[in-house]
Design an enzyme around this catalytic site. Structure first.
Site, PDB file in Angstrom:
ATOM      1  N   ASP A 373      51.995  43.601  36.466  1.00  0.00           N
ATOM      2  CA  ASP A 373      51.684  43.220  37.847  1.00  0.00           C
ATOM      3  C   ASP A 373      50.264  43.687  38.195  1.00  0.00           C
ATOM      4  OD1 ASP A 373      53.108  42.349  40.592  1.00  0.00           O
ATOM      5  OD2 ASP A 373      51.750  44.025  40.986  1.00  0.00           O
ATOM      6  N   ASN A 381      42.872  39.472  47.462  1.00  0.00           N
ATOM      7  CA  ASN A 381      42.810  38.107  48.000  1.00  0.00           C
ATOM      8  C   ASN A 381      42.269  38.092  49.421  1.00  0.00           C
ATOM      9  OD1 ASN A 381      43.416  36.133  46.161  1.00  0.00           O
ATOM     10  ND2 ASN A 381      45.605  36.081  46.580  1.00  0.00           N
ATOM     11  N   HIS A 386      41.168  33.259  48.320  1.00  0.00           N
ATOM     12  CA  HIS A 386      42.071  32.801  47.250  1.00  0.00           C
ATOM     13  C   HIS A 386      41.323  32.239  46.045  1.00  0.00           C
ATOM     14  CE1 HIS A 386      45.857  33.432  49.353  1.00  0.00           C
ATOM     15  NE2 HIS A 386      45.265  32.979  50.461  1.00  0.00           N
ATOM     16  N   ARG A 405      49.487  39.252  18.899  1.00  0.00           N
ATOM     17  CA  ARG A 405      49.528  38.160  17.923  1.00  0.00           C
ATOM     18  C   ARG A 405      50.738  38.244  16.990  1.00  0.00           C
ATOM     19  NH1 ARG A 405      44.832  35.365  17.934  1.00  0.00           N
ATOM     20  NH2 ARG A 405      43.019  36.319  18.952  1.00  0.00           N
ATOM     21  N   GLU A 417      51.163  37.229  41.050  1.00  0.00           N
ATOM     22  CA  GLU A 417      50.278  38.046  40.232  1.00  0.00           C
ATOM     23  C   GLU A 417      51.011  38.741  39.103  1.00  0.00           C
ATOM     24  OE1 GLU A 417      51.418  40.628  43.848  1.00  0.00           O
ATOM     25  OE2 GLU A 417      51.111  38.512  43.349  1.00  0.00           O
ATOM     26  N   ARG A 443      41.118  46.794  31.890  1.00  0.00           N
ATOM     27  CA  ARG A 443      40.046  47.695  32.342  1.00  0.00           C
ATOM     28  C   ARG A 443      38.693  47.218  31.827  1.00  0.00           C
ATOM     29  NH1 ARG A 443      43.587  52.792  30.425  1.00  0.00           N
ATOM     30  NH2 ARG A 443      44.966  52.999  32.248  1.00  0.00           N
TER      31      ARG A 443
END
Length: 500
Positions: A373, A381, A386, A405, A417, A443
């Site tokens: 999340d 937002n 948006h 992978r 989200e 990050r």
């Protein structure tokens, strides 16, 4: 040639004697035209007799008397008599030698009587050779050979591999069988135009003349009443031509080629090479030859037109099928892909989770799940709008979609989200490693939270791993990861929690 004549000629080739062939011919007439009865009458020195019949209790006396009194002897071609009776006069050298009568179950005419002309001509030639038919009028062996030759030509035209092969065979074999110096076949091409196919040069060789195309010239046969009506037109002591250039003098003859009541071309004949005159029976043979060529020409043209139509239709079907497959693929892809982030959507995840769960249960393997999340996304937002929020989700999805992978792994957008990462066959340790890699990947994107760029967008992750058995379920796996996500958010975000 249609299926009836194909079967008919096969019967005569395979039969050991004429009575057997006639019996089988009756069976074919009953099969193909629903004939109620068939009879073959022959004229002997003692008078008319019934030679063969497929109805044993049929009284033929009345018909024999009627035959003696009727005027059918004057007709050289098949015709309908009293509605449901088809009469096929059998003649040799303009003399009547027999009569084939076919009683139809329905008074409606199934075919034009001329359709049966090859049958009448062939039967005439065959019964002439029958030893059981005594005292028939003497036959000209050359004529009989030509009649048999016409039958052979019909068979060869039926077996022609193409329209081109058919036209060549008609010209080449027609000259040999009919003892004609030169034969050429012309087809109508557009309004008042004719086009060559195969013909005979001035040395007697059969050559391809499709190069020849011209307006129909005002020659004698174009205005001849017999040529206009479709009959044989003959003229003696006239100029003979090749490519519309005069090349000699002799007799010239023409027969028209018909498709029903529409003329499609004609056949030209002459005696340029030998000057040999026509015999009395040639007029009948040339008309029979023209009829045979017409039937096969129309059939072959229809077959090739149908084949071309089928090829075009098959090509269109193939193209439409491919287009439909592409559309179905696009539709399926659209149904399974999140339109914003271009990664699999929740529908794909909801379908995949139960499948992987059952597979893992069969093989006693673990299944791990990460629910991801985006932290403080509502505030993000509200601050940027948006459009920027959508761009943020797309960047995160693009980055995380390539992180895992391992075989069977599924990264999908769950909604809003939230994203999910399903790891079939992976235990808790592998799930924790995947969570750490996910945190680091987000990050590194360094998406600023505000205009001062002092902080960046992060994610919180809930992790769960279970080995499927009868006491747990896929729903339990999801609920555990969801609870772990709630704990990760409560613990300050930008981290993960493994459900214990």
């Amino acid at each position: 040639m249609d299926s009836f004549y194909q079967a008919y000629f096969s019967v005569w080739r395979a039969s050991s004697d004429i009575p057997e062939a006639i019996e089988k011919t009756f069976a074919l007439l009953c099969e193909h035209f629903q004939a109620a009865s068939c009879q073959l009458h022959v004229k002997k020195t003692s008078g008319w007799q019934c030679f063969a019949s497929n109805v044993s209790n049929l009284n033929t006396a009345l018909m024999l008397n009627e035959m003696e009194e009727s005027e059918w002897l004057q007709s050289p071609t098949p015709f309908y008599h009293h509605n449901a009776w088809l009469w096929l006069p059998l003649q040799c050298q303009h003399q009547t030698i027999g009569l084939l009568t076919v009683q139809l179950q329905s008074p409606l005419k199934p075919l034009d009587p001329e359709y049966f002309l090859p049958l009448a001509v062939h039967l005439s030639a065959e019964i002439k050779h029958a030893p059981a038919l005594e005292c028939l009028p003497s036959a000209n062996q050359t004529l009989l050979s030509m009649l048999q030759g016409l039958h052979d030509i019909s068979f060869m035209l039926w077996r022609a591999k193409s329209l081109d092969d058919l036209l060549f065979t008609a010209v080449e074999q027609g000259k040999k069988v009919l003892h004609i110096d030169r034969i050429a076949i012309f087809l109508l091409s557009g309004e008042n135009k004719m086009k060559g196919t195969y013909g005979t040069d001035i040395q007697g060789n059969t050559i391809k003349e499709d190069y020849f195309e011209a307006v129909i010239p005002p020659l004698w046969y174009t205005e001849h009443p017999h040529a206009q009506q479709g009959y044989l037109a003959i003229k003696n002591n006239t100029s003979l031509y090749h490519d519309l250039e005069p090349v000699g003098t002799g007799w010239s003859a023409y027969t028209s080629l018909w498709d029903g009541d529409r003329r499609v071309g004609w056949i030209a004949y002459d005696n340029l090479l030998t000057g040999k005159p026509l015999t009395d029976y040639h007029s009948h043979l040339l008309k029979q030859f023209s009829f045979i060529v017409s039937q096969h020409l129309v059939r072959r043209q229809a077959e090739e037109n149908l084949s071309q139509l089928n090829n075009e239709l098959e090509k269109r079907v193939t193209e439409r099928t491919y287009q439909l497959q592409q559309l179905n693929w696009k539709l399926e892809h659209t149904c399974r892909q999140d339109p914003l982030t271009q990664v699999p959507n929740r529908r794909v995840f909801d379908q995949t989770l139960p499948l992987e769960w059952r597979r893992a249960k069969r093989h006693h393997l673990p299944v791990a799940l990460l629910i991801i999340d985006v932290d403080h996304f509502k505030n993000f937002n509200d601050s940027y709008g948006h459009a920027v929020g959508d761009r943020c989700l797309k960047l995160i999805a693009k980055k995380l979609a390539t992180q895992e992978r391992r075989a069977g792994a599924l990264f999908a957008r769950y909604g809003g989200e939230e994203f999910v990462l399903l790891l079939p066959g992976q235990n808790a340790q592998a799930a924790v490693t995947a969570a750490e890699k996910t945190l680091h990947a987000v990050r590194t994107l360094q998406i600023p939270v505000d205009e001062h760029r002092t902080s960046h967008v992060t994610v919180s992750i809930g992790v769960s791993s279970l080995i499927p058995d009868n006491q747990n379920s896929a729903d339990l796996l999801f609920n555990q990861a969801d609870r772990a996500l709630y704990q990760a958010k409560s613990s300050g975000r930008d981290g993960y929690v493994m459900y214990d």
